[in-house]
Scaffold this active site. Structure first.
Site, PDB file in Angstrom:
ATOM      1  N   THR A  57      20.340   6.748 -19.942  1.00  0.00           N
ATOM      2  CA  THR A  57      20.240   7.790 -20.386  1.00  0.00           C
ATOM      3  C   THR A  57      19.023   8.757 -19.776  1.00  0.00           C
ATOM      4  O   THR A  57      19.144  10.117 -19.644  1.00  0.00           O
ATOM      5  CB  THR A  57      19.513   7.687 -22.041  1.00  0.00           C
ATOM      6  OG1 THR A  57      20.551   7.134 -22.648  1.00  0.00           O
ATOM      7  CG2 THR A  57      19.034   8.955 -22.388  1.00  0.00           C
TER       8      THR A  57
ATOM      9  N   HIS B 166      26.304   8.830 -20.868  1.00  0.00           N
ATOM     10  CA  HIS B 166      27.040   8.016 -20.120  1.00  0.00           C
ATOM     11  C   HIS B 166      28.136   7.143 -20.807  1.00  0.00           C
ATOM     12  O   HIS B 166      28.172   7.287 -22.081  1.00  0.00           O
ATOM     13  CB  HIS B 166      25.672   6.784 -19.523  1.00  0.00           C
ATOM     14  CG  HIS B 166      24.988   6.401 -20.709  1.00  0.00           C
ATOM     15  ND1 HIS B 166      25.446   5.487 -21.708  1.00  0.00           N
ATOM     16  CD2 HIS B 166      23.633   6.710 -20.977  1.00  0.00           C
ATOM     17  CE1 HIS B 166      24.646   5.037 -22.517  1.00  0.00           C
ATOM     18  NE2 HIS B 166      23.538   5.769 -22.194  1.00  0.00           N
TER      19      HIS B 166
END
Length: 725
Positions: A313, A491
């Site tokens: 992140t 992601h």
């Protein structure tokens, strides 16, 4: 023959008798080798071994480093220090192995030195997720140590007074070093230039072992720190030359169409592209996001890839805000937060007068955000300390999304417009846990053998509902028409080890699943909603997170020429469709390079290098050089902190000391600013007659009216809050 076998058996017992020091060390070596192999197969998924030769290398690769380490211990002469040192070192090695197992189960990568250095920052907020990552085989990693200590205490294993001779120690150390070089030789035969080309960390572990990877990474980290201290202004020349040649001019059709509008970025945690238009049991998983994706005002990208490394992140955020790549190992947020940055929050504030803020329901120090956001130039950071996160209002990663959006309104409405804000959602995060009361009873998820996949679609659905509620508020409050909303997935949510189970759910054949399929699943959503523009379409351009910043800048009418950014405007006709992954793999519209092979995207088959056309081989070589060069330049920019030497026009260097994210300080600032500006205030609060618009927000979150409790699922402290909350 019988005599020879008998003599060999006596020699074996003498050498490997645990009551002797040599035998004791060999016992530790054997057990640790066995534990490492357990990790390789039970937790690391076999490390992607593709042939018997790689399998052989993987089986033997733990031996060299273990022998070297325990050979060094053999130089300790006094009895008690020898045994204490041996047990202590074995415990540390086991702890390192076990931490990697836990980390790999979630991150699909290994713990680097940078991750270790930032461990306290990353570990805060893990909570229940750490427990969820535990497996039935975990006690086996510690069983041998427990038994050996017990046997030593009960004197079932006796401590030998006689020390190991220097000759024997040197011989063992030489054997370890010789084995290491033999391992390196085999590794180079299978994967040439392993140590020089900077492959993915899985390659290092597969070919050289986990301890070697850690040692190599430690050496690399020391080199990097030395490099940073030796940097000089001229080191920036090569970077500037590349950026100038890499520049993609804006598309006149889109340049400046969002000028003066608020920018609202919604970070779709762990959300992958296959979630868009996905149906489970005939029901759309994300009906609202689907409507946006196909909306008349939304520019959606169907071939947009995440490009994160170990920073996950935080890597995505870094690319979004700076258009530079994350690190090859570890998180830039936790390691290089003191660097100089040319980040979007500072750019829009200095160039266009935007207010800037982040809304996130986790602790401020998670991923070192309370430090890094100041370096990026964010004026405000509304972390968990600004909300009631007690009781069941939060999960282990922070405040539930529906409550985050709702509870952010008292702060959002007091920001001066135009504003640039980012919302970090958390509920669609591993292990995708969602209280039953928050689940939509009408939505029936998958029924695979993997609860992670089943739960993933449940939290996808919840995230979709959360965003719909927020959009409804934006429309009622009059913000929607004056804003652009950017939605992006940061992601993967489903790791590669679970993709074969996922395959049948998304219409793929699990029996033919391959490395190229894994790479294609790195697609994540990227949508730019510009209400009223009627510019909506699905753009097939290949791009990645590195390209977000220049794309947004051009939409806002900001020229990117003066800044050092590695991405290119996705809407530019000059955009180069080469998507770079952090491990040096890459994707183009026709080909994908991953797992050491070039794949044809249309046939989903690997291309045999021995029969590859020369023209294609030349292209591959060119792409690899471009990928390596761009990543290396970005890394050099970070490692050497080169932006401290660069002063773009009309850009003031960000001073982190100018920002205070404390609850008291932030509320005081917002109230004072609105009062001071009076009729000139552009905040929603002021435009609504100094009254809140919170009443316009409607949510079905069952916890919204729960009273504050004295317990919660996350522990937090705002480092900037003078109250010490």
């Amino acid at each position: 023959m019988v005599l020879a076998l008998n003599n060999f058996w006596k020699w074996l017992l003498k050498r490997f008798n645990p009551n002797s020091r040599i035998g004791f060390l060999w016992l530790l070596t054997l057990f640790f080798w066995a534990k490492t192999l357990l990790a390789y197969f039970a937790d690391f998924g076999g490390l992607g071994v593709a042939d018997p030769f790689q399998f052989f290398i993987m089986i033997i690769n733990p031996i060299a480093m273990i022998v070297i380490i325990f050979a060094l211990i053999s130089f300790v002469k006094p009895k008690l220090p020898f045994y204490i040192t041996a047990i202590a070192v074995d415990t540390v090695l086991t702890l390192l192995l076990y931490i990697n197992c836990i980390y790999y189960r979630e991150m699909t990568s290994f713990v680097s030195i940078n991750v270790m250095l930032g461990y306290s920052k990353v570990n805060q907020g893990l909570g229940g997720a750490s427990i969820a990552l535990m497996r039935f085989q975990d006690p086996l990693y510690w069983l041998d140590l427990i038994l050996i200590v017990v046997f030593l205490l009960l004197k079932k294993i006796r401590m030998q007074e006689k020390a190991i001779t220097k000759h024997q120690s040197v011989l063992a150390l030489s054997l370890g070093i010789l084995t290491l070089f033999f391992n390196l030789f085999l590794a180079d035969c299978s994967r040439p230039q392993l140590l020089t080309r900077g492959f993915d960390d899985t390659y290092y572990v597969k070919y050289m072992g986990l301890n070697f990877y850690t040692a190599q990474d430690a050496f690399s980290t020391i080199q990097i720190n030395t490099l940073r201290n030796s940097a000089k202004p001229s080191d920036l020349n090569q970077v500037q030359t590349f950026i100038k040649s890499h520049y993609a001019k804006p598309n006149k059709k889109y340049y400046g169409i969002a000028k003066g509008k608020n920018v609202i970025i919604i970070h779709l945690e762990s959300f992958q592209q296959f979630g868009i238009d996905q149906k489970i049991n005939g029901q759309e998983v994300t009906p609202f996001l689907n409507s946006l994706y196909h909306g008349q005002d939304t520019i959606s990208f169907s071939n947009f890839f995440h490009e994160v490394g170990q920073g996950k992140t935080s890597d995505a955020e870094n690319m979004l805000e700076t258009s530079t790549f994350g690190l090859p190992s570890g998180s830039l947020f936790t390691k290089y937060s003191s660097n100089t940055f040319e980040a979007m929050p500072a750019i829009v504030n200095q160039r266009l007068g935007y207010s800037t803020a982040v809304f996130h329901g986790n602790t401020a120090s998670f991923w070192n955000r309370n430090v890094m956001y100041k370096s990026l130039g964010y004026q405000h950071f509304f972390d968990a300390s600004f909300y009631d996160v007690s009781g069941q209002k939060s999960e282990s990663w922070g405040l539930k999304d529906k409550l985050l959006f709702k509870d952010s309104i008292p702060y959002l409405e007091k920001l001066q417009q135009p504003f640039y804000v980012k919302y970090l959602t958390v509920m669609n995060h591993y292990p995708f846990a969602l209280d039953t009361v928050d689940q939509d009873p009408s939505f029936k998820t998958t029924s695979t053998d993997d609860p992670i996949i089943n739960n993933y679609f449940v939290t996808n659905h919840y995230l979709d509902q959360s965003i719909k509620e927020f959009y409804t508020y934006l429309a009622k409050a009059g913000l929607l028409k004056n804003s652009i909303i950017v939605l992006y997935g940061d992601h993967f949510g489903i790791s590669n080890s679970e993709n074969k189970t996922l395959a049948s759910v998304i219409g793929k054949d699990p029996t033919t699943w391959n490395a190229n399929d894994d790479a294609q699943l790195q697609r994540v959503p990227f949508m730019i909603d510009i209400p009223g523009s009627k510019l909506g379409h699905i753009d097939p351009t290949y791009g990645g997170e590195i390209d977000v910043l220049p794309t947004l800048e051009h939409l806002l009418g900001i020229s990117t020429k003066r800044y050092i950014q590695f991405g290119q405007d996705l809407l530019s006709k000059q955009h180069k469709q080469l998507v770079i992954f952090r491990n040096q793999d890459f994707v183009t519209p026709k080909y994908t390079y991953t797992a050491g092979k070039l794949w044809n995207n249309q046939t989903d088959q690997a291309i045999d290098s021995s029969t590859m056309l020369k023209s294609l081989a030349d292209k591959l070589s060119k792409w690899q050089k471009e990928v390596s060069n761009e990543l290396n330049l970005s890394d050099e920019l970070t490692y050497k902190d080169l932006l401290r030497f660069y002063k773009p026009k009309d850009f003031k260097t960000i001073n982190p000391k100018n920002y205070d994210y404390g609850v008291v300080a932030t509320n005081s600032f917002l109230n004072a600013e609105n009062k001071k500006l009076g009729l000139k205030s552009t905040s929603l609060w002021s435009k609504n007659g100094d009254k809140t618009t919170s009443g316009l927000y409607k949510t079905d979150a069952p916890e919204q009216n729960d009273p504050r409790k004295d317990w919660g699922r996350i522990q937090f402290r705002n480092p900037d809050d003078i109250s010490g909350k």
